[in-house]
Design an enzyme around this catalytic site. Sequence first.
Site, PDB file in Angstrom:
ATOM      1  CE  LYS A   1       4.532   5.537  -8.456  1.00 27.71           C
ATOM      2  NZ  LYS A   1       4.603   4.323  -7.779  1.00 27.71           N
TER       3      LYS A   1
ATOM      4  CB  SER B   1       3.293   0.630  -7.496  1.00 27.02           C
ATOM      5  OG  SER B   1       2.214   0.638  -6.930  1.00 27.02           O
TER       6      SER B   1
ATOM      7  CB  SER C   1       0.535   3.412  -8.099  1.00 27.47           C
ATOM      8  OG  SER C   1       2.115   3.428  -7.606  1.00 27.47           O
TER       9      SER C   1
END
Lengths: 506, 504
Positions: free
Chosen positions: A81, A180, A156
Amino acid sequence: MSAELTHLTASALAAQIATGELSSVQVTQAHLDRIAAVDDLVHAFLHIDRDRALDQAAAVDAKRAAGERLGPLAGVPLALKDVLTYTGAPTTCGSKILEGWMPPYNATVTQRLLDADIVILGKTNLDEFAMGSSTENSAYGPTRNPWDTDRIPGGSGGGSAAALAAFEAPLAIGTDTGGSIRQPGAVTGTVGVKPTYGGTSRYGLVALASSLDTPGPCARNVLDAALLHRVIAGHDPRDSTSIDAPVPDIVGAARAADVSGMKIGVVKELGGEGYAPGVEQRFTEAVALLESLGADIVEVSCPHFDYALAAYYLILPSECSSNLAKFDAMRFGLRVGDDGVLSAEQVMAATREAGFGAEVKRRIIIGTYALSSGYYDAYYGQAQKVRTLIARDFEAAFADVDVLVSPTTPSTAFRIGERVDDPLAMYKADLCTIPSNLAGNASASFPVGLAPEDGLPVGLQVMAPPLADDRLYRVGAALERALEAQWGGSLLDRIPELTTLQEVAR
Amino acid sequence: MTPHAQVPEAVLSYEEALAAFDPVMGLEVHVELNTASKMFCGCSTEFGASPNTQTCPVCLGLPGSLPVVNAKAIESAIRIGLALNCSIAEWCRFSRKNYFYPDMPKNYQISQYDEPIAFDGWTEVEVDGETYRIGIERAHMEEDTGKSLHVGGATGRIHGADYSLLDYNRSGVPLVEIVTKPIEGAGAKAPEVAKAYVAMLRDLLRGLDVSDVRMEQGSLRCDANLSLRAHGTVEFGTRTETKNVNSLRSVERAIRYEITRQAAILTDGGVIHMETRHWHENDGVTSPGRSKESAEDYRYFPEPDLVPVAPSREWVEELRATLPEPPQQRIRRVSADWQFSELEMRDVLNAGAVNAIEATVAAGCSPQAARKWWLTELARRANENGVDLEATGVTPQQVAEIQALVEAGTINDKLARQVFDGVIAGEGSPAEVVTGRGLAVVSDDGALGAAVEAAIEANPGVADKVRGGKVQAAGALIGAVMKELGGKADAGRVRELIIEKLTG
């Protein structure tokens, strides 16, 4: 050949790399090819590290050739990420303000991946600074859900979850501040684990909300998640909030896959009205399945969970308003308006105006307000009290049960654009996941089937006490084993082939 | 009148100001700790390194970096707290103080807000034989900022500069801020009490070995709050805060100036505005800075990147047991050792010369001689140059060496002053200065004899008086000989030769 390779589990890939049946270069190349084929459609990646990934893979193969003992995930590719620093690759956090920023140091999580000989394919897309529940807030465009490319992949960490579901990577790293990792896991039919807060290091994780952020593993099955979890977990002296305690035997728990005699609490407050019927149905079936596997199911009330969303949306913006203050155009990232005439303050304002997206600005303003001297007690102070009450709800519940369960999300993946103008509706996607972040305990989402009404994945959330992360894997693995027997394979076997979708889309 | 002055300086004398008002002070002293590494990372704190060579992602506040508390800094803060008779918190936290400052990389400062590590203490200072008790509100930890250099402007300030350079070597250096409770009842002595307090703190911190306490390098900085209230009233007046007063002498001057400035305004029916003020060393005045009404809201909240600090009671007691001798106790001890009169000791304290004298005595000098040099020769030079006594450029060791040369008869007191000049001018050790400048006294009878003869011939009247038994008249002849030999004569021997010649 290549397609089959990308559909293998991480543990299977690692085993074949270890025996020499497959080379890491071969595996890595297959995933890079898959990315090349489908990522224009999915947009899971913001940066692809082709050459370096192949170099890393070659280094692993050389180690094996030299007879070195390899770690359990050595040579397996992973998607990182883009909120964790990795030298030599840009870290943008999905924001324009950090476009092209090359961090001069590795996050502890990144370093541990590299030390474990895991191959990093690239950096995945996310809502800007991890603010969002749909990955639509990325300054670089949304990621699409491989189950239905008109839909969001969760947020996210939508990029990390979509990379798994699109078979672009067998492993991914996410960060979970309010859900997330788990919420994208649920809506993409993958496994997402939020470790105990402090169980994984935040050093090198660009902070959204320091007291909530937790890096964790994303995978397509429970054992892979456990293996990856073990690589990144453990005390880090660079992070003061990192817990100096042994990591529980999560891999053993994933292999045990046994819930007999476990006491499982169903949280009364997380369910019912407002939850999609298909979500409720699959959740109820999964709980019944756990009972049939020998678990003792009880209903548990956590009365303060009703206030979790409100408390979260005061604490998170407060911390992020402070954490994001360093993005001032002075030393790194974007700089707008530096014409030698404007003052430093004007350059800063122009840069922030151009560099931050609407959701980021919204949260900074809310947080600045909530912390201001006249309102601190009414907002931030009150939210912290609620946070304490939520932690007490958990403590009381865990005095009676081993784990708690709930749906991971109230609905399946919604359509892109559906909630962009309604922040409150968007925030509700994290309704079930937020209490665990506020309390700092461990929790995870596991796929439990497809909702009958839309054929989209549903997740079940398991919550465990702090440092009892192993219990998540015990429950998740038992569920997975029983469900895969019913389905005759992985849930992801049912995902539509992306190339077909791509043709349809054009 | 200077451009900074807000009111004509002569409107009110200091005495008139004190006749009408009681000053109330609050002193905030920032101390840079001398830990080897910074407050929240492992970077070196060494002073004077090339810009930005002592930095890392943490002290540069780079995205993703996290602070970790330096245990040594906590220890130093606790020791400071204990030495100031404070309670030590059993549990305390750091907070974030959010504001923008160009050389503060995170745009918040990690500080302690409502939970200081040390609180509610006291200390004492002595001024002119009177003891003043000073309450300590708190001593808390925080990190220092970096430094900016604004290039191209006339003032060295950011406005008008072409560009600014930033040096983050100091960013994250540990600081302890010591805040007094309101200091009341010092009356006209307020400026001296303030100075004595800062001097005492400096001695105490040096004794604890927790800071280099170099005011000129900014490792000890004082912010002075001052308000006035009319005699007989209880309520505090509106205060001003004079920032970054960087020498003991300036502390005293700045307080004195603020007393007269505020008194002039109040007497004139005006009001004092709550504001920060800047001290101007050269002009001896303060000028307005930021108004407190428009002060930023710091949006303090507990620093979520750090776990709370909870020093164990055992550790605190261990630290207490190893504290050095407190300054007041030390003063009582040295004044007994040195056998100074009360008046002599008071002068020593007022001049801030205890350390210097103690070090000079330790270097082998007698206490009386050490006192003489520091309080006369060196105090005069310090005063002329507007610096602290210890910044005159002569070390205690050198003072002891000069006194040894006097006692050996190599030089006399008058020549010694020239030796001080030479040492300050960097001409080497006292012995080297004596050689280099040819300062050794003439005691050889041959050379002296000729000068004595000449003096007698030139002053027959005086010579007759001495012959007649008025031995004290010989002084004039000695003076003449001295003049002849440029002051380099051994006065004792000259006297003997004159007496021998005229009465022998």
